[in-house]
Design an enzyme around this catalytic site. Structure first.
Site, PDB file in Angstrom:
ATOM      1  N   LYS A   1       0.830  -1.216   0.000  1.00 40.26           N
ATOM      2  CA  LYS A   1       0.000   0.000   0.000  1.00 40.26           C
ATOM      3  C   LYS A   1       0.860   1.260   0.000  1.00 40.26           C
ATOM      4  CE  LYS A   1      -1.800   1.798   4.024  1.00 40.26           C
ATOM      5  NZ  LYS A   1      -1.583   3.232   4.181  1.00 40.26           N
ATOM      6  N   ASN A   2       1.808   1.320   0.944  1.00 40.26           N
ATOM      7  CA  ASN A   2       2.530   2.578   1.112  1.00 40.26           C
ATOM      8  C   ASN A   2       3.534   2.847  -0.006  1.00 40.26           C
ATOM      9  OD1 ASN A   2       0.985   3.182   3.287  1.00 40.26           O
ATOM     10  ND2 ASN A   2       2.484   2.586   4.836  1.00 40.26           N
TER      11      ASN A   2
ATOM     12  N   ARG B   1      -3.951  10.425   3.799  1.00 36.11           N
ATOM     13  CA  ARG B   1      -2.695  11.055   4.188  1.00 36.11           C
ATOM     14  C   ARG B   1      -1.726  11.157   2.999  1.00 36.11           C
ATOM     15  NH1 ARG B   1      -0.557  14.423   7.730  1.00 36.11           N
ATOM     16  NH2 ARG B   1       1.670  14.214   7.703  1.00 36.11           N
TER      17      ARG B   1
ATOM     18  N   CYS C   1      -5.235   8.290   8.886  1.00 34.76           N
ATOM     19  CA  CYS C   1      -5.371   7.776  10.248  1.00 34.76           C
ATOM     20  C   CYS C   1      -5.032   8.867  11.252  1.00 34.76           C
ATOM     21  CB  CYS C   1      -4.430   6.594  10.458  1.00 34.76           C
ATOM     22  SG  CYS C   1      -4.936   5.117   9.581  1.00 34.76           S
TER      23      CYS C   1
ATOM     24  N   ARG D   1       0.022  15.432  12.967  1.00 35.18           N
ATOM     25  CA  ARG D   1       0.788  14.910  11.837  1.00 35.18           C
ATOM     26  C   ARG D   1       1.349  16.094  11.054  1.00 35.18           C
ATOM     27  NH1 ARG D   1      -1.885   9.422   9.463  1.00 35.18           N
ATOM     28  NH2 ARG D   1       0.189   9.269   8.594  1.00 35.18           N
ATOM     29  N   PRO D   2       2.453  16.664  11.544  1.00 36.03           N
ATOM     30  CA  PRO D   2       2.989  17.871  10.925  1.00 36.03           C
ATOM     31  C   PRO D   2       3.626  17.593   9.557  1.00 36.03           C
ATOM     32  CG  PRO D   2       4.442  17.130  12.677  1.00 36.03           C
ATOM     33  CD  PRO D   2       3.287  16.187  12.659  1.00 36.03           C
ATOM     34  N   ILE D   3       3.804  18.653   8.755  1.00 37.74           N
ATOM     35  CA  ILE D   3       4.518  18.479   7.476  1.00 37.74           C
ATOM     36  C   ILE D   3       5.698  19.455   7.379  1.00 37.74           C
ATOM     37  CG2 ILE D   3       2.571  17.509   6.183  1.00 37.74           C
ATOM     38  CD1 ILE D   3       2.268  20.320   4.876  1.00 37.74           C
ATOM     39  N   ASP D   4       6.185  19.883   8.552  1.00 35.56           N
ATOM     40  CA  ASP D   4       7.286  20.860   8.542  1.00 35.56           C
ATOM     41  C   ASP D   4       8.527  20.336   7.819  1.00 35.56           C
ATOM     42  OD1 ASP D   4       7.111  19.194  11.027  1.00 35.56           O
ATOM     43  OD2 ASP D   4       9.132  19.984  11.312  1.00 35.56           O
ATOM     44  N   GLN D   5       8.811  19.046   7.910  1.00 32.36           N
ATOM     45  CA  GLN D   5      10.018  18.520   7.253  1.00 32.36           C
ATOM     46  C   GLN D   5       9.843  18.452   5.734  1.00 32.36           C
ATOM     47  OE1 GLN D   5      12.918  18.014   9.102  1.00 32.36           O
ATOM     48  NE2 GLN D   5      11.529  19.017  10.535  1.00 32.36           N
TER      49      GLN D   5
ATOM     50  N   ASP E   1       3.566   0.393  12.305  1.00 29.09           N
ATOM     51  CA  ASP E   1       2.332  -0.106  11.686  1.00 29.09           C
ATOM     52  C   ASP E   1       2.027  -1.556  12.056  1.00 29.09           C
ATOM     53  OD1 ASP E   1       2.015   2.377  10.581  1.00 29.09           O
ATOM     54  OD2 ASP E   1       2.866   1.836   8.637  1.00 29.09           O
TER      55      ASP E   1
ATOM     56  N   ARG F   1      -9.351   0.081   3.687  1.00 27.30           N
ATOM     57  CA  ARG F   1      -8.453   1.054   3.055  1.00 27.30           C
ATOM     58  C   ARG F   1      -7.110   0.397   2.726  1.00 27.30           C
ATOM     59  NH1 ARG F   1      -6.717   4.987   6.946  1.00 27.30           N
ATOM     60  NH2 ARG F   1      -5.054   5.015   5.442  1.00 27.30           N
TER      61      ARG F   1
HETATM   62  N1  EPU Z   1       6.960  14.200  11.472  1.00 30.05           N
HETATM   63  C1  EPU Z   1       7.313  15.498  11.780  1.00 30.05           C
HETATM   64  N2  EPU Z   1       7.367  16.404  10.756  1.00 30.05           N
HETATM   65  C2  EPU Z   1       7.094  16.059   9.474  1.00 30.05           C
HETATM   66  C3  EPU Z   1       6.736  14.757   9.181  1.00 30.05           C
HETATM   67  C4  EPU Z   1       6.677  13.831  10.209  1.00 30.05           C
HETATM   68  O1  EPU Z   1       7.568  15.844  12.928  1.00 30.05           O
HETATM   69  O2  EPU Z   1       7.164  16.939   8.606  1.00 30.05           O
HETATM   70  C5  EPU Z   1       6.903  13.204  12.568  1.00 30.05           C
HETATM   71  C6  EPU Z   1       5.493  12.625  12.758  1.00 30.05           C
HETATM   72  O3  EPU Z   1       4.710  13.428  13.597  1.00 30.05           O
HETATM   73  C7  EPU Z   1       5.783  11.252  13.326  1.00 30.05           C
HETATM   74  C8  EPU Z   1       7.130  10.873  12.666  1.00 30.05           C
HETATM   75  O4  EPU Z   1       7.691  12.089  12.191  1.00 30.05           O
HETATM   76  O5  EPU Z   1       5.972  11.373  14.702  1.00 30.05           O
HETATM   77  C9  EPU Z   1       7.037   9.896  11.515  1.00 30.05           C
HETATM   78  O6  EPU Z   1       6.117  10.377  10.538  1.00 30.05           O
HETATM   79  P1  EPU Z   1       6.271   9.999   8.993  1.00 30.05           P
HETATM   80  O7  EPU Z   1       6.356  11.258   8.234  1.00 30.05           O
HETATM   81  O8  EPU Z   1       7.368   8.995   8.833  1.00 30.05           O
HETATM   82  O9  EPU Z   1       4.868   9.309   8.702  1.00 30.05           O
HETATM   83  P2  EPU Z   1       3.975   9.419   7.388  1.00 30.05           P
HETATM   84  O10 EPU Z   1       4.863   9.551   6.201  1.00 30.05           O
HETATM   85  O11 EPU Z   1       2.902  10.396   7.597  1.00 30.05           O
HETATM   86  C10 EPU Z   1       4.029   6.873   6.843  1.00 30.05           C
HETATM   87  C11 EPU Z   1       3.020   5.789   6.628  1.00 30.05           C
HETATM   88  C12 EPU Z   1       2.367   5.435   7.965  1.00 30.05           C
HETATM   89  C13 EPU Z   1       3.450   5.021   8.949  1.00 30.05           C
HETATM   90  C14 EPU Z   1       4.528   6.101   9.066  1.00 30.05           C
HETATM   91  C15 EPU Z   1       5.718   5.685   9.919  1.00 30.05           C
HETATM   92  C16 EPU Z   1       2.266   6.160   4.380  1.00 30.05           C
HETATM   93  C17 EPU Z   1       1.179   6.602   3.478  1.00 30.05           C
HETATM   94  N3  EPU Z   1       2.018   6.241   5.682  1.00 30.05           N
HETATM   95  O12 EPU Z   1       3.316   7.983   7.358  1.00 30.05           O
HETATM   96  O13 EPU Z   1       1.572   4.305   7.672  1.00 30.05           O
HETATM   97  O14 EPU Z   1       2.886   4.820  10.229  1.00 30.05           O
HETATM   98  O15 EPU Z   1       5.035   6.420   7.754  1.00 30.05           O
HETATM   99  O16 EPU Z   1       6.291   4.525   9.422  1.00 30.05           O
HETATM  100  O17 EPU Z   1       3.318   5.717   3.948  1.00 30.05           O
HETATM  101  C18 EPU Z   1      -0.261   2.851   7.868  1.00 30.05           C
HETATM  102  O18 EPU Z   1       0.076   2.308   6.802  1.00 30.05           O
HETATM  103  O19 EPU Z   1      -1.108   2.341   8.650  1.00 30.05           O
HETATM  104  C19 EPU Z   1       0.350   4.117   8.263  1.00 30.05           C
HETATM  105  C20 EPU Z   1      -0.202   4.925   9.128  1.00 30.05           C
END
Ligand code: EPU
Length: 430
Positions: A22-23, A93, A117, A122-126, A305, A397
């Protein structure tokens, strides 16, 4: 409302074939926006998140042909818009990957803040930090993230936290930028490597994916390609835990065992017999489980996950286990639901203490999110009696044909449509 009904305590037996990841799929499909040709993508999982992502691309002008249930042909040359509004993206997401892909192609993108989820902020600052290193300005107005650049020029980005999403988005924005981009402290998940391999098959020059330093040499064009998505690590892990929890004997096929090492090691610590083959893994369990402690970490650590699923299993262990969630701030909300089965879990912030009980008992629960839903299924399969799971849309999903796959392993699980109950008038008046 559709629900799952499970009659538990049937050991799972036999073989199950794992679908595409999926991811990886939800990153690779928007990446097609960067291609100057037609992309044929194979081993796509037939799940709602993928359908939604393909639909978003269609709405933006791409032509998406479903060649068969796991193969899409996508021609995104006619994508005309750099805007993905809230109506398109609210439920997913991964729609934030449109930011990187549209920015890479049009040098501008406006994408609504994504849903998905809910387990804390769930920030996007990075993501934005990466775009800005490439020369893009950003603003957030009325829930819409806008990024725009006269031109994108490669630079070094040091990520403050390891983020899967930010790593993917920066790769997408950088792949056609001028010069070289380096992402330091990059995420190493298998789907990052898969995205890089997909882009490289179109002519991109990405090296180091799978390590914490990824180098992207910008190219002018990306061709069309034919590419097959890797198997889903988390779907495989979920069936491995389900086999263990029911005292079953299951061969999980079409997997890359290397991607499953953290899960395999944890199951072995719990006392489960796990054997690795080239493209499959066999899990045999006698239904007894040692306590053990789990810390979730970015890859190659134990995946967040899989945290709810392993917690469901540990609820039946001999002794007390501690699960430490190191990735998300609020990923234990589902433990209240798990407690309905009779499990004994206390949560303090990012730590759950699980006192094992000899047996779970079937009950009615909700799937709070995708992996929490998977944990409810595992608990229901292991529990005595009948379990009813609501809000199964979360599960669908991300898990292809879960009822069929579990039924194939001998589980007694059915999807049933039940009309919503009307409120009783007398109770409203009183
Ligand atoms: N984070 C920040 N700033 C950012 C981005 C992330 O502080 O700009 C923090 C988040 O708050 C969190 C950590 O970094 O504490 C990790 O977040 P990440 O960005 O890695 O997560 P994501 O990309 O939003 C993906 C998967 C999630 C999985 C996470 C961690 C997808 C679509 N989603 O989410 O998958 O939990 O990586 O491995 O790839 C799932 O499949 O059930 C799922 C939720």
């Amino acid at each position: 409302m559709e629900k799952f009904f499970i009659n538990g305590q049937v050991p799972l037996n036999g073989e199950v074939k794992i679908s595409g990841a999926k991811n990886a799929a939800v990153a690779i499909i928007p990446a097609v926006i960067l291609s100057d040709g037609v992309c044929r993508i194979e081993n796509i999982p037939n799940i709602n998140d993928v359908t939604l992502m393909a639909h978003i691309l269609e709405q933006m002008g791409a032509c998406v042909k479903m060649i068969n249930k796991s193969t899409f042909e996508i021609d995104a040359r006619n994508v005309h818009s750099h805007v993905a509004s809230f109506n398109f993206v609210r439920n997913m997401r991964a729609s934030c990957y449109l930011l990187g892909a549209l920015l890479g192609r049009f040098h501008k993108a406006s994408v609504a803040l994504p849903g998905g989820c809910d387990f804390g902020v769930r920030p996007i600052d990075q993501h934005l930090k990466g775009f800005s290193a490439l020369g893009a300005a950003n603003s957030v107005e009325s829930g819409l993230v806008n990024v725009t650049a006269k031109k994108l020029v490669g630079d070094t980005v040091y990520m403050d936290v390891v983020s899967v999403g930010a790593t993917i988005n920066i790769i997408l924005a950088a792949v056609k930028a001028e010069g070289t981009t380096v992402i330091e402290n990059a995420a190493k998940e298998p789907h990052i490597v898969d995205l890089a391999n997909f882009l490289n098959s179109m002519g991109a020059e990405i090296s180091g994916a799978g390590t914490d330093s990824i180098k992207i040499k910008g190219v002018d064009h990306l061709n069309g390609t034919t590419y097959s998505i890797i198997p889903d690590q988390i779907e495989a892990g979920t069936y491995m835990v389900a086999a263990a929890a029911t005292g079953g004997d299951v061969t999980v096929k079409n997997v890359i065992p290397k991607h499953l090492e953290a899960i395999t090691a944890k199951l072995q610590e719990i006392g489960i017999d796990v054997q690795e083959f080239d493209e499959s893994i066999r899990v045999c369990s006698d239904g007894t489980f040692n306590k053990c402690n789990v810390k979730t970490m970015p890859h190659p650590g134990f995946p967040t996950d899989m945290q709810p699923q392993i917690t469901a299993l540990l609820s039946m262990a001999n002794g007390t286990s501690i699960v430490n969630e190191n990735v998300w701030d609020n990923r234990f909300r589902y433990t209240d639901e798990l407690s309905r089965f009779g499990s004994k879990i206390s949560v303090d912030g990012k730590i759950a203490v699980i006192e094992g009980v000899p047996e779970l008992v079937g009950t009615s629960v909700r799937a709070m999110d995708l992996r929490a839903g998977a944990a409810m299924i595992i608990a229901g399969l292991a529990a005595y009696g009948t379990t009813v799971i609501e809000d199964i849309n979360h599960i669908e999903r991300g898990y292809e044909n879960i009822v069929e796959k579990l039924t194939g392993l001998g589980a007694d699980i059915k999807k049933v449509y039940e009309p919503e109950e009307e409120p009783v008038l007398s109770s409203i008046i009183s």
